[in-house]
Design a protein around this motif. Structure first.
Motif, PDB file in Angstrom:
ATOM      1  N   TYR A 107     -54.261 -32.396 -28.773  1.00  0.00           N
ATOM      2  CA  TYR A 107     -53.674 -32.647 -27.456  1.00  0.00           C
ATOM      3  C   TYR A 107     -54.123 -31.671 -26.379  1.00  0.00           C
ATOM      4  O   TYR A 107     -53.720 -31.811 -25.228  1.00  0.00           O
TER       5      TYR A 107
ATOM      6  N   VAL B 197     -47.866 -39.046 -23.029  1.00  0.00           N
ATOM      7  CA  VAL B 197     -48.225 -37.954 -23.922  1.00  0.00           C
ATOM      8  C   VAL B 197     -48.771 -36.827 -23.059  1.00  0.00           C
ATOM      9  O   VAL B 197     -49.743 -37.040 -22.313  1.00  0.00           O
TER      10      VAL B 197
ATOM     11  N   ASP C 187     -44.924 -34.327 -32.994  1.00  0.00           N
ATOM     12  CA  ASP C 187     -45.169 -34.196 -34.432  1.00  0.00           C
ATOM     13  C   ASP C 187     -43.835 -34.028 -35.160  1.00  0.00           C
ATOM     14  O   ASP C 187     -43.769 -33.463 -36.238  1.00  0.00           O
TER      15      ASP C 187
ATOM     16  N   THR D 112     -51.907 -29.921 -33.026  1.00  0.00           N
ATOM     17  CA  THR D 112     -51.692 -29.401 -31.673  1.00  0.00           C
ATOM     18  C   THR D 112     -53.002 -29.372 -30.895  1.00  0.00           C
ATOM     19  O   THR D 112     -53.042 -29.685 -29.703  1.00  0.00           O
TER      20      THR D 112
ATOM     21  N   GLY E 200     -49.133 -32.554 -26.249  1.00  0.00           N
ATOM     22  CA  GLY E 200     -48.486 -32.972 -27.491  1.00  0.00           C
ATOM     23  C   GLY E 200     -46.990 -33.158 -27.405  1.00  0.00           C
ATOM     24  O   GLY E 200     -46.315 -33.257 -28.428  1.00  0.00           O
TER      25      GLY E 200
ATOM     26  N   TYR F  14     -43.464 -39.658 -33.153  1.00  0.00           N
ATOM     27  CA  TYR F  14     -44.686 -38.904 -33.427  1.00  0.00           C
ATOM     28  C   TYR F  14     -45.908 -39.817 -33.366  1.00  0.00           C
ATOM     29  O   TYR F  14     -45.794 -41.046 -33.334  1.00  0.00           O
TER      30      TYR F  14
ATOM     31  N   ARG G 187     -41.534 -32.762 -29.063  1.00  0.00           N
ATOM     32  CA  ARG G 187     -42.881 -32.621 -29.613  1.00  0.00           C
ATOM     33  C   ARG G 187     -43.236 -33.912 -30.339  1.00  0.00           C
ATOM     34  O   ARG G 187     -42.368 -34.547 -30.956  1.00  0.00           O
TER      35      ARG G 187
END
Length: 217
Positions: free
Chosen positions: A19, A97, A164, A16, A81, A169, A162
């Motif tokens: 980002y 992003v 991730d 996190t 992120g 991702y 998100r």
DNA sequence: AGCACGATTGCCT
DNA sequence: GGCAATCGTGCTT
């Protein structure tokens, strides 16, 4: 965790904290990172090779200029992120992003990737429109924001996710370049006046070792 | 309700 | 190099 499923992995997903940088820094930091999508069980991955920074409410080229906020660009206001995906010209998607903190609407447009994994899947997705795979297409699979979204099955359903997660991702595959990055003006933002002149596009140069590595895949 | 337009792409001359 | 495709959004009537 579902048992028994052997999932291909490419590296550690970005934290996190990665980002929380502003979009200008993030646009450069994303070069060389791996963008991965999983759609209907098909995995594709590409090395991020071309980016543009959009610097929030004071940037005339940014969708959040002047604090503009709507259902379309709401995800720009998420913390760094997350994915901001929007439709352009009624037929293509572009993926960004998000950068910086919550309610600071900065983002980095992914303008091109180097196919790294699932190349044939990308080619077939790009050909589906006409049903024909021309030699020209096979050498330009994902070298544009609309092209990479089609190749990697990125659409509005990815918006606000998100980065991730499982569907889409970004991770560090240990390929991060340390030099040979070019800066230039952002494309197709003539409406942005003087902001159109800012060198906020970043790309791996043709001489970058990473590009040669990817070409040899 | 109507209409102009876009962080693009691919096909045409 | 020019230009059509195609539709959600935002601004005007």
């Amino acid at each position: 965790m579902s048992g028994g499923c052997k999932m291909r992995t490419f590296g550690k997903k970005m934290s996190t904290e990665f980002y929380t940088a502003d979009a200008l820094c993030l646009a450069k930091a994303l070069l060389g990172k791996l963008l991965v999508t999983v759609h209907e069980g098909e995995v594709t991955a590409g090395i991020i090779a071309d980016t543009e920074a959009y610097m929030g409410t004071t940037d005339r080229a940014c969708h959040a200029f002047g604090g503009h906020r709507s259902a379309k660009n709401e995800s720009m206001y998420l913390p760094g992120g997350h994915a901001y995906v929007y439709m352009i010209y009624g037929m293509y998607y572009c993926v960004n992003v998000t950068a910086n903190e919550k309610n600071i609407p900065e983002a980095v447009l992914i303008r091109g990737i180097l196919p790294f994994y699932g190349r044939e899947i990308m080619v077939s997705r790009r050909a589906s429109r006409t049903g024909v795979v021309s030699p020209h297409v096979s050498s330009h699979i994902a070298d544009g924001p609309g092209k990479l979204c089609r190749a990697m099955a990125i659409d509005r359903s990815c918006d606000a996710l998100r980065l991730d997660g499982e569907r889409i991702y970004i991770c560090d595959a240990g390929l991060t370049p340390t030099e040979e990055v070019t800066a230039s003006e952002r494309l197709n933002i003539d409406y942005a006046g003087e902001d159109a002149l800012r060198p906020w596009r970043f790309a791996l140069s043709q001489k970058d070792p990473l590009r040669r590595y990817a070409a040899a895949q």
